[in-house]
Design a protein around this motif. Sequence first.
Motif, PDB file in Angstrom:
ATOM      1  N   PHE A 168       0.842  -1.197   0.000  1.00 56.60           N
ATOM      2  CA  PHE A 168       0.000   0.000   0.000  1.00 56.60           C
ATOM      3  C   PHE A 168       0.878   1.248   0.000  1.00 56.60           C
ATOM      4  O   PHE A 168       0.883   2.024   0.961  1.00 56.60           O
ATOM      5  CB  PHE A 168      -0.922  -0.010   1.222  1.00 56.60           C
ATOM      6  CG  PHE A 168      -1.720  -1.277   1.365  1.00 56.60           C
ATOM      7  CD1 PHE A 168      -2.874  -1.468   0.625  1.00 56.60           C
ATOM      8  CD2 PHE A 168      -1.303  -2.281   2.222  1.00 56.60           C
ATOM      9  CE1 PHE A 168      -3.605  -2.640   0.740  1.00 56.60           C
ATOM     10  CE2 PHE A 168      -2.023  -3.452   2.347  1.00 56.60           C
ATOM     11  CZ  PHE A 168      -3.173  -3.640   1.605  1.00 56.60           C
ATOM     12  N   PRO A 169       1.636   1.435  -1.089  1.00 60.71           N
ATOM     13  CA  PRO A 169       2.554   2.581  -1.132  1.00 60.71           C
ATOM     14  C   PRO A 169       1.853   3.925  -1.082  1.00 60.71           C
ATOM     15  O   PRO A 169       2.472   4.935  -0.715  1.00 60.71           O
ATOM     16  CB  PRO A 169       3.295   2.381  -2.469  1.00 60.71           C
ATOM     17  CG  PRO A 169       2.374   1.529  -3.296  1.00 60.71           C
ATOM     18  CD  PRO A 169       1.688   0.633  -2.316  1.00 60.71           C
ATOM     19  N   GLU A 170       0.578   3.950  -1.451  1.00 59.17           N
ATOM     20  CA  GLU A 170      -0.173   5.203  -1.420  1.00 59.17           C
ATOM     21  C   GLU A 170      -0.811   5.457  -0.051  1.00 59.17           C
ATOM     22  O   GLU A 170      -1.534   6.440   0.122  1.00 59.17           O
ATOM     23  CB  GLU A 170      -1.249   5.197  -2.507  1.00 59.17           C
ATOM     24  CG  GLU A 170      -0.672   5.087  -3.918  1.00 59.17           C
ATOM     25  CD  GLU A 170      -1.762   5.033  -4.973  1.00 59.17           C
ATOM     26  OE1 GLU A 170      -2.952   5.056  -4.603  1.00 59.17           O
ATOM     27  OE2 GLU A 170      -1.422   4.972  -6.169  1.00 59.17           O
ATOM     28  N   GLY A 171      -0.540   4.585   0.886  1.00 60.50           N
ATOM     29  CA  GLY A 171      -1.063   4.784   2.232  1.00 60.50           C
ATOM     30  C   GLY A 171      -2.534   4.493   2.399  1.00 60.50           C
ATOM     31  O   GLY A 171      -3.158   4.974   3.352  1.00 60.50           O
ATOM     32  N   ASN A 172      -3.110   3.691   1.500  1.00 57.97           N
ATOM     33  CA  ASN A 172      -4.550   3.425   1.554  1.00 57.97           C
ATOM     34  C   ASN A 172      -4.885   2.195   2.398  1.00 57.97           C
ATOM     35  O   ASN A 172      -5.816   1.449   2.114  1.00 57.97           O
ATOM     36  CB  ASN A 172      -5.114   3.258   0.139  1.00 57.97           C
ATOM     37  CG  ASN A 172      -4.348   2.233  -0.682  1.00 57.97           C
ATOM     38  OD1 ASN A 172      -3.176   1.974  -0.418  1.00 57.97           O
ATOM     39  ND2 ASN A 172      -4.990   1.670  -1.675  1.00 57.97           N
ATOM     40  N   ALA A 173      -4.101   1.971   3.429  1.00 58.84           N
ATOM     41  CA  ALA A 173      -4.389   0.930   4.410  1.00 58.84           C
ATOM     42  C   ALA A 173      -3.776   1.348   5.739  1.00 58.84           C
ATOM     43  O   ALA A 173      -2.698   1.933   5.778  1.00 58.84           O
ATOM     44  CB  ALA A 173      -3.829  -0.416   3.969  1.00 58.84           C
ATOM     45  N   GLU A 174      -4.489   1.032   6.809  1.00 57.64           N
ATOM     46  CA  GLU A 174      -4.028   1.387   8.147  1.00 57.64           C
ATOM     47  C   GLU A 174      -3.664   0.120   8.910  1.00 57.64           C
ATOM     48  O   GLU A 174      -4.493  -0.766   9.088  1.00 57.64           O
ATOM     49  CB  GLU A 174      -5.130   2.143   8.899  1.00 57.64           C
ATOM     50  CG  GLU A 174      -4.756   2.541  10.316  1.00 57.64           C
ATOM     51  CD  GLU A 174      -5.924   3.135  11.083  1.00 57.64           C
ATOM     52  OE1 GLU A 174      -5.682   3.709  12.163  1.00 57.64           O
ATOM     53  OE2 GLU A 174      -7.075   3.008  10.607  1.00 57.64           O
ATOM     54  N   PHE A 175      -2.406   0.029   9.328  1.00 51.95           N
ATOM     55  CA  PHE A 175      -1.963  -1.083  10.165  1.00 51.95           C
ATOM     56  C   PHE A 175      -1.845  -0.550  11.588  1.00 51.95           C
ATOM     57  O   PHE A 175      -1.151   0.439  11.834  1.00 51.95           O
ATOM     58  CB  PHE A 175      -0.613  -1.623   9.689  1.00 51.95           C
ATOM     59  CG  PHE A 175      -0.709  -2.553   8.506  1.00 51.95           C
ATOM     60  CD1 PHE A 175      -1.432  -2.197   7.368  1.00 51.95           C
ATOM     61  CD2 PHE A 175      -0.066  -3.774   8.517  1.00 51.95           C
ATOM     62  CE1 PHE A 175      -1.519  -3.043   6.278  1.00 51.95           C
ATOM     63  CE2 PHE A 175      -0.140  -4.633   7.426  1.00 51.95           C
ATOM     64  CZ  PHE A 175      -0.872  -4.266   6.305  1.00 51.95           C
ATOM     65  N   VAL A 176      -2.509  -1.214  12.521  1.00 49.83           N
ATOM     66  CA  VAL A 176      -2.582  -0.733  13.897  1.00 49.83           C
ATOM     67  C   VAL A 176      -1.762  -1.651  14.800  1.00 49.83           C
ATOM     68  O   VAL A 176      -1.916  -2.879  14.760  1.00 49.83           O
ATOM     69  CB  VAL A 176      -4.038  -0.679  14.385  1.00 49.83           C
ATOM     70  CG1 VAL A 176      -4.102  -0.050  15.774  1.00 49.83           C
ATOM     71  CG2 VAL A 176      -4.907   0.108  13.406  1.00 49.83           C
ATOM     72  N   PHE A 177      -0.897  -1.044  15.611  1.00 51.12           N
ATOM     73  CA  PHE A 177      -0.040  -1.794  16.526  1.00 51.12           C
ATOM     74  C   PHE A 177      -0.185  -1.236  17.940  1.00 51.12           C
ATOM     75  O   PHE A 177      -0.290  -0.024  18.123  1.00 51.12           O
ATOM     76  CB  PHE A 177       1.439  -1.671  16.117  1.00 51.12           C
ATOM     77  CG  PHE A 177       1.708  -1.978  14.678  1.00 51.12           C
ATOM     78  CD1 PHE A 177       1.830  -3.283  14.241  1.00 51.12           C
ATOM     79  CD2 PHE A 177       1.843  -0.954  13.747  1.00 51.12           C
ATOM     80  CE1 PHE A 177       2.094  -3.568  12.910  1.00 51.12           C
ATOM     81  CE2 PHE A 177       2.102  -1.227  12.416  1.00 51.12           C
ATOM     82  CZ  PHE A 177       2.227  -2.540  11.991  1.00 51.12           C
TER      83      PHE A 177
END
Length: 455
Positions: A40-49
Amino acid sequence: MKTLQVAYVPVGVGTFHLESAQKEFEDSVALLTKIQKENFPEGNAEFVFPKEMLLTLDLLKEYLDGLSPDLIFFQNVTFANAAYASEVMHAFTEVPVLLWTLREPVIDGGRLRLNSLTGAYSAANTFRRVQQKNVAYVFGGPQEEAVQKKIAAMVRAAAVRNDMRQMTLLAVGDTPQGFGFGRAQDADLLQSFGVHLLSVEARELMRMARAYTEEEGEASLQAVEKSMRGLEKTPEKNRMDFAKLVKAYTTYVKEHQIGAVASRCWPDFFTDYGTPVCAVLAVLNDAGVAASCEADAYGALSMYVGMRLTGEPSFFGDPVSMDEKENTITFWHCGTAACSLAREDTGAEVGVHCNRGIGPTLEFGCKEAEQVTIFRIGKDARGEFRFFIASGKALDRPKQFYGTSVVVQTEACAEEIVYRTVEDGWEPHYAVIYGDVAEELEALAHMLSMEVLRF
């Protein structure tokens, strides 16, 4: 559009070897961050940690509050009892879960440092009892290639599932008599895939096309003719009618934000309009809109999944020939393949329909590829959805018959594939996806609780 959210949930208790657990936690965060950037190079996904390992139920509850995940990676950084899995299920019953077991870092006759595997059994028992379906599973550390591949496949599959839940599939007309296997019900699509179905009569698209002026048709023609060879040889009336039909379809697709099209073709577009829709669907496929003919909605959905996973058009066709010695299956159709799939030596040649003698249709053999995946979303005898998946490569072969074709050398025995799919009652339309996405497709089937036949 809802952004994909992937939640990493590392649980454990403080009575195990926390130094070992902390290293696995940090390496896992690094791996997931890397997968996020690559996919997701365009930042269209959120990974939560979480900021730290979730070693108490209170920390877990606090972390889960406010999340809205589309995929959960539930990892036992150490053993944790079933109460941890219960909290996750209480909050997110319908969210796909990958249960991730870590390998014991040291086996030296001394202390059991993580006991991650026993924790996985406790969690899996709870997940299965609550969800009433299988939980995806992977065993190993974040440094291991097999683990990395499995996790990346899960993420890409979740992204496709998220896309489908926001996608509209357009059915243009009904399936021809005897082709009911491709006919979709709006409730089935919505319940099983989250896909919205929009239906329109084929005559409505014809009406739109006929209403355009010659100037509008010419503008449409100029936009697509560079991708085709020999379009100028098509009779002027058919060429202009094709251009107007391109404008009608592309306009309708844009106005209604369509992701895939299942279009009726014969006999209407030959008898009522006088020009086939084949090449129009090819234009849509090149534009990133999955488009199948013979109003096969599940064929179009299969193509859509392939296109979302690879970023390239998928081929749509019938299995029409098998060569046991070469271990190949030839897929063919009348001429709807995306022009970008054509062999470089011929390009996307234009001709006439093999049975009706009217053009334009596409006439070419598809380009070779070291890795392709044959895919079909189908139904069994009970009406339950199922996935067919087979891996292979597309050979460097010219056009096999009038229309467009691709010859696939399968990894498994081609004869066994043909016999099994015929005897099991699989549909006669398949997507040939340009890329190796078998793992992603199997992961997607798992998320959707659908049976898989994989070769």
